[in-house]
Design an enzyme around this catalytic site. Structure first.
Site, PDB file in Angstrom:
ATOM      1  N   LYS A 297       0.825  -1.202   0.000  1.00 20.97           N
ATOM      2  CA  LYS A 297       0.000   0.000   0.000  1.00 20.97           C
ATOM      3  C   LYS A 297       0.865   1.259   0.000  1.00 20.97           C
ATOM      4  O   LYS A 297       1.942   1.265   0.602  1.00 20.97           O
ATOM      5  CB  LYS A 297      -0.883   0.038   1.264  1.00 20.97           C
ATOM      6  CG  LYS A 297      -1.946  -1.020   1.340  1.00 20.97           C
ATOM      7  CD  LYS A 297      -2.710  -0.896   2.653  1.00 20.97           C
ATOM      8  CE  LYS A 297      -3.740  -2.009   2.794  1.00 20.97           C
ATOM      9  NZ  LYS A 297      -4.856  -1.816   1.865  1.00 20.97           N
ATOM     10  N   ARG A 372     -10.722 -11.032   1.423  1.00 20.39           N
ATOM     11  CA  ARG A 372     -11.675 -12.003   0.885  1.00 20.39           C
ATOM     12  C   ARG A 372     -11.071 -13.402   0.830  1.00 20.39           C
ATOM     13  O   ARG A 372     -11.795 -14.405   0.853  1.00 20.39           O
ATOM     14  CB  ARG A 372     -12.145 -11.549  -0.494  1.00 20.39           C
ATOM     15  CG  ARG A 372     -11.096 -11.561  -1.572  1.00 20.39           C
ATOM     16  CD  ARG A 372     -11.467 -10.724  -2.766  1.00 20.39           C
ATOM     17  NE  ARG A 372     -11.377  -9.305  -2.440  1.00 20.39           N
ATOM     18  CZ  ARG A 372     -11.741  -8.329  -3.262  1.00 20.39           C
ATOM     19  NH1 ARG A 372     -12.226  -8.613  -4.455  1.00 20.39           N
ATOM     20  NH2 ARG A 372     -11.625  -7.076  -2.908  1.00 20.39           N
TER      21      ARG A 372
END
Length: 581
Positions: A297, A372
């Site tokens: 990130k 997920r």
């Protein structure tokens, strides 16, 4: 540190006579007069005549309030306040009176009452030697019941006195709060305190600094909750077991095996009677800290990643409330697949193909779409327990915050389930917006590789929140009702403090289901305490034959698609596909 240990009680005493350090009185505003038949606008209205008072006022106090209202143009509009000091002339029993405007009665939502009660309390708590408050509950409206008003007032107290566990200074102490009401709703008060305490627990866990937080932090809190005999806790900490039985979850954990190995935590609540009529599973995303993996990130979006385990914290807060309230008709199990998403020589890499608990093979296109990957296996494990419903909570996608802002993005494969959860949350003042998950969303996560079934990013750049939900729901049989709450835009305030959002929604939903199964009503607005509605499917995941053997790594080609887990909407260079946080 949490919230102040405040003692709550009810009283029907006259509000302006009650002895307290502060008194809060909510008022409504009369609807604005409309234009006449000729379209002529009405004359300016005196603000004093716009206030709808819930109680009769002594003349001296009324005259003083009206003078202040005229000077400050206070007319009962939403968010406006008016303050009066105690004096021998007005004969107030409280040291300070705060009149809180809620706006027009038919437009007041539960969250408006909570926000304004919180604002008034926060102002009063700054006074010297402030120890006791009295709160007049607003008159019930179509959208705000007395029960909800009690619950939201209690939560406002908890939030106004909250300080994180690491706070250098203790929070304000509020020894007692008197709720002024003609009814003594003791069971409602008990539920309200359990909900507020659950929210404080979530905030404590999320606010905990990243250097002090690990998978064991969640384990220890689970064990604390498990001290209640109604809760059974199981912690699977065998890395070998997780690798074999939850391979997709294990793939995310590979980057932190040495420093913070994964834990699969479950907490089970069952009524002591053993006669539960419904089984519900709760699955919370529990990524302890998310670096983004090898597709790391940007710095500005990594600083709040200690909150990527908010879903797991919500699951723990829910189970704490179940232990306290012990509903008699439902059985609830919470699941947390806990791991950081870190980087080392063994961390997952893009273009991998990995197996899952449910048998589907996943093409990993982006290492920052890791949440997920943990959830699909946790959902599959939850489904093995044969619940009638599964609820998932996750700080999952930047797309959700783009779509609904600071609201909870609530999705599912069953409209009736989704709408019951939404009603429960709104009754507790939580901001919720529902989104549809369609067949196209399941098509969007199909892998183009012949060695994989689904992809952990969508094939197209749009509908990132819905395709992530479709991926998570792919872990369970398509006929099993599921609801998915993406709280990525609502989990933290602009100043990067945890909100504890969604735990009240889930607990209230569970209480509503328990009440409907028992033939009673939960202590929530009538509109929220609905009985189970007929099932209505929104979308089904395409059927995929289980694939038993683990897959070998494939060399997938193509341009990386937009990842979704907690990613910023800002455009980045090619090495950083669009991401939030």
């Amino acid at each position: 540190m949490g919230s102040a240990k405040t003692r709550f009680s009810f009283s029907s005493e006259k509000a302006t006579s009650i002895k307290a350090d502060g008194l809060i009185i909510p008022v409504f505003k009369k609807p604005a007069p409309s234009a006449d038949s000729k379209g002529k606008s009405p004359k300016e209205v005196d603000p004093r005549t716009s206030i709808v008072w819930p109680i009769a006022l002594d003349k001296a106090l009324k005259d003083e309030i009206e003078a202040i209202a005229a000077e400050e143009k206070f007319d009962g509009s939403k968010g406006k306040t008016l303050t009066v000091r105690q004096s021998s002339a007005n004969k107030l029993g409280a040291r300070r009176l705060v009149v809180v405007g809620l706006g027009e009665a038919d437009k007041v939502l539960p969250r408006h009452w909570e926000a304004n009660a919180h604002k008034a309390l926060a102002g009063l708590l700054g006074l010297k030697d402030f120890k006791a408050a009295a709160i007049l509950l607003p008159e019930a409206t179509e959208k705000l019941s007395t029960e909800a008003a009690v619950s939201l007032a209690v939560d406002a107290v908890f939030q106004a006195t909250y300080k994180s566990m690491e706070a250098k200074e203790p929070g304000p102490k509020l020894e007692s709060v008197i709720l002024l009401s003609a009814k003594k709703l003791e069971s409602t008060l008990q539920q309200a305190q359990a909900l507020a305490e659950a929210r404080s627990l979530v905030k404590d866990l999320v606010n905990h600094p990243s250097n002090l937080k690990s998978t064991n932090t969640l384990v220890e809190h689970a064990k604390t909750i498990g001290k209640n005999s109604a809760i059974k806790v199981n912690v699977q900490n065998s890395v070998a077991w997780i690798e074999k039985n939850m391979p997709c979850f294990f793939t995310v954990a590979k980057g932190s095996l040495a420093s913070d190995p994964p834990k699969f935590i479950s907490l089970h609540y069952a009524p002591k009677s053993g006669k539960a009529k419904k089984k519900i599973a709760i699955v919370g995303k529990s990524v302890i800290f998310d670096t983004g993996g090898y597709q790391v990130k940007p710095g500005d979006y990594m600083v709040t990643m200690k909150g990527d385990m908010t879903g797991g914290a919500v699951a723990l807060g829910t189970m704490q409330a179940m232990a306290a309230l012990q509903p008699q008709n439902i059985e609830v199990t919470a699941y947390l697949a806990a791991t950081p998403n870190k980087i080392d020589s063994d961390a997952m890499i893009p273009d991998s193909i990995v197996n899952t608990t449910c048998g589907k093979k996943v093409e990993i296109r982006h290492t920052d779409a890791e949440g997920r990957l943990t959830l699909i296996d946790a959902v599959a494990k939850a489904a093995e327990g044969k619940p009638e419903e599964i609820l998932t909570i996750a700080t999952l996608t930047g797309a959700a915050s783009v779509a609904v802002g600071s609201y909870i993005a609530l999705m599912g494969n069953n409209e009736a389930l989704r709408d019951r959860i939404a009603a429960a949350g709104r009754s507790q003042g939580e901001p919720i917006q529902t989104l549809d998950v369609t067949e196209d969303d399941f098509e969007n996560i199909k892998s183009k590789l012949d060695g994989a079934d689904i992809i952990n990013t969508s094939q197209r750049k749009n509908r990132g929140a819905q395709t992530a939900a479709a991926f998570v729901m792919s872990g369970a049989p398509s006929e099993l009702p599921m609801a998915h709450m993406d709280i990525a835009g609502a989990d933290m305030t602009p100043d990067e403090k945890a909100t504890g959002v969604s735990v009240k929604t889930i607990v209230q939903y569970l209480l509503n289901e328990d009440a409907s199964l028992g033939g009673g009503k939960a202590n929530a607005p009538k509109s929220a305490a609905k009985t189970a509605a007929p099932k209505a499917k929104v979308a089904k995941a395409p059927a995929t034959a289980p694939l038993k053997s683990p897959a070998k790594k494939g060399a997938a080609k193509g341009t990386p698609k937009k990842p979704s887990d907690r990613q910023p909407p800002k455009a980045k260079p090619a090495a950083f596909p669009k991401k939030k946080k």
